[in-house]
Design a protein around this motif. Structure first.
Motif, mmCIF file in Angstrom:
data_model
loop_
_atom_site.group_PDB
_atom_site.id
_atom_site.type_symbol
_atom_site.label_atom_id
_atom_site.label_comp_id
_atom_site.label_asym_id
_atom_site.label_seq_id
_atom_site.Cartn_x
_atom_site.Cartn_y
_atom_site.Cartn_z
ATOM 1 N N TYR B 33 0.853 -1.179 0.000
ATOM 2 C CA TYR B 33 0.000 0.000 0.000
ATOM 3 C C TYR B 33 0.895 1.236 0.000
ATOM 4 O O TYR B 33 1.995 1.229 0.556
ATOM 5 C CB TYR B 33 -0.878 0.038 1.257
ATOM 6 N N PHE B 35 0.680 5.591 0.674
ATOM 7 C CA PHE B 35 -0.123 6.606 1.340
ATOM 8 C C PHE B 35 0.511 7.983 1.171
ATOM 9 O O PHE B 35 1.730 8.111 1.039
ATOM 10 C CB PHE B 35 -0.191 6.342 2.860
ATOM 11 N N TYR B 37 0.310 11.324 3.639
ATOM 12 C CA TYR B 37 -0.158 11.907 4.889
ATOM 13 C C TYR B 37 0.158 13.392 4.884
ATOM 14 O O TYR B 37 1.173 13.834 4.349
ATOM 15 C CB TYR B 37 0.531 11.259 6.099
ATOM 16 N N MET B 45 -1.154 14.535 12.255
ATOM 17 C CA MET B 45 -0.954 13.813 11.002
ATOM 18 C C MET B 45 -2.279 13.243 10.522
ATOM 19 O O MET B 45 -2.989 12.566 11.285
ATOM 20 C CB MET B 45 0.049 12.686 11.232
ATOM 21 N N LEU B 47 -4.401 11.267 7.215
ATOM 22 C CA LEU B 47 -4.315 10.542 5.957
ATOM 23 C C LEU B 47 -5.011 11.336 4.858
ATOM 24 O O LEU B 47 -6.159 11.753 5.014
ATOM 25 C CB LEU B 47 -4.965 9.160 6.094
ATOM 26 N N ARG B 50 -4.931 6.960 -0.168
ATOM 27 C CA ARG B 50 -4.320 5.640 -0.069
ATOM 28 C C ARG B 50 -4.463 4.922 -1.412
ATOM 29 O O ARG B 50 -5.470 5.067 -2.099
ATOM 30 C CB ARG B 50 -5.036 4.862 1.036
ATOM 31 N N PHE B 91 3.858 13.764 3.682
ATOM 32 C CA PHE B 91 4.718 12.592 3.739
ATOM 33 C C PHE B 91 4.148 11.488 2.864
ATOM 34 O O PHE B 91 2.966 11.165 2.944
ATOM 35 C CB PHE B 91 4.830 12.063 5.173
ATOM 36 N N MET B 95 3.692 0.643 2.881
ATOM 37 C CA MET B 95 3.472 -0.479 3.793
ATOM 38 C C MET B 95 3.302 -1.743 2.974
ATOM 39 O O MET B 95 2.444 -1.799 2.095
ATOM 40 C CB MET B 95 2.255 -0.255 4.679
ATOM 41 N N LEU B 105 4.513 1.181 8.659
ATOM 42 C CA LEU B 105 4.687 2.231 7.662
ATOM 43 C C LEU B 105 6.139 2.680 7.596
ATOM 44 O O LEU B 105 6.765 2.894 8.622
ATOM 45 C CB LEU B 105 3.826 3.434 8.022
ATOM 46 N N THR B 106 6.615 2.845 6.381
ATOM 47 C CA THR B 106 7.925 3.467 6.149
ATOM 48 C C THR B 106 7.682 4.790 5.451
ATOM 49 O O THR B 106 7.019 4.838 4.419
ATOM 50 C CB THR B 106 8.807 2.563 5.273
ATOM 51 N N PHE B 107 8.230 5.862 6.032
ATOM 52 C CA PHE B 107 7.955 7.207 5.542
ATOM 53 C C PHE B 107 9.129 7.777 4.753
ATOM 54 O O PHE B 107 10.288 7.446 5.004
ATOM 55 C CB PHE B 107 7.676 8.146 6.719
ATOM 56 N N GLY B 108 8.788 8.696 3.847
ATOM 57 C CA GLY B 108 9.802 9.532 3.227
ATOM 58 C C GLY B 108 10.147 10.687 4.161
ATOM 59 O O GLY B 108 9.604 10.808 5.252
#
Lengths: 114, 117
Positions: B33, B35, B37, B45, B47, B50, B91, B95, B105-108
């Motif tokens: 997935y 996302f 944010y 934060m 959403l 998605r 952001f 996932m 979740l891995t964020f930029g």
């Protein structure tokens, strides 16, 4: 209305103090997360928990520990605070399962260690 | 391990215009997935949108839409008719889908968007 609540918006602690950051969610979510947010680095995962008393290390667990004694509460512990732990801390929760992948965030705690 | 790259640290757009925020990611997974944010000055934060990787159709939520290019591993966010309330940090996050298990979740690094009146 879903809610993730962090106990403090701002916190100032001294070097060497033991610090507790508390997070409570009211959505009966299985998963809870602690992220650290720093300028230019985005959000980095410290620890996460997918069940009571269960925890897994994230990308930057050094210097931190966590506790999850009840489903709704997830605590981040700085055993001996240091100045390089000055940061914004974000708690999040999410439900287990394919269709409920959205994470809900608290309002953040800005921690300053002096 | 997955990585998410947002190469633009800041952008600015005139109110009522359209702006596109870029995001690329790297993964060997096939099911995942993506996302976007939003984090306004209040720090809450939220959403925005998605996208499921198995869906070819780009997700849309009112003024927000994405351009999902799976082969190129690109996931950009387009904001149409920009409003002052869109001023925030955005952001991109990834996932992976793990059947029967939890994922994270891995964020930029985020991009700061300013909407000019």
């Amino acid at each position: 209305d879903v809610k993730v609540t962090q106990s403090s918006r701002y916190l100032v602690k001294r070097t060497g103090e033991k610090v507790f950051l508390e997070c409570v969610q009211d959505m009966d979510h299985e998963n809870m997360f602690w992220y650290r947010q720093d300028p230019g680095l985005g959000l980095r995962l410290i620890y996460f928990s997918y069940d009571v008393k269960m925890k897994e290390k994230g990308d930057i667990p050094e210097g931190y520990s966590v506790s999850r004694e009840k489903k709704e509460r997830f605590s981040l512990i700085l055993e001996s605070a240091s100045t390089n732990q000055t940061s914004m801390y974000l708690c999040a929760s999410s439900s287990f399962g394919q269709m409920n992948t959205e994470a809900f965030f608290g309002q953040g705690t800005r921690l300053t260690v002096v | 391990a997955q990585t998410v790259t947002q190469s633009q640290p800041e952008m600015s757009v005139q109110e009522a215009e359209t702006v596109t925020l870029s995001c690329t990611y790297d993964t060997s997974e096939n099911n995942y997935y993506l996302f976007w944010y939003k984090q306004p000055p209040s720090r809450q934060m939220i959403l925005v949108i998605r996208q499921e990787a198995y869906k070819q159709q780009n997700a849309t939520e009112n003024r927000f839409s994405v351009n999902f290019q799976k082969a190129a591993k690109s996931f950009s966010l387009k904001i149409s008719d920009s409003q002052l309330g869109d001023t925030a940090m955005y952001f991109c996050a990834f996932m992976k889908h793990i059947p029967g298990a939890n994922s994270k979740l891995t964020f930029g690094k985020g991009i700061t968007l300013s909407v000019r009146p």
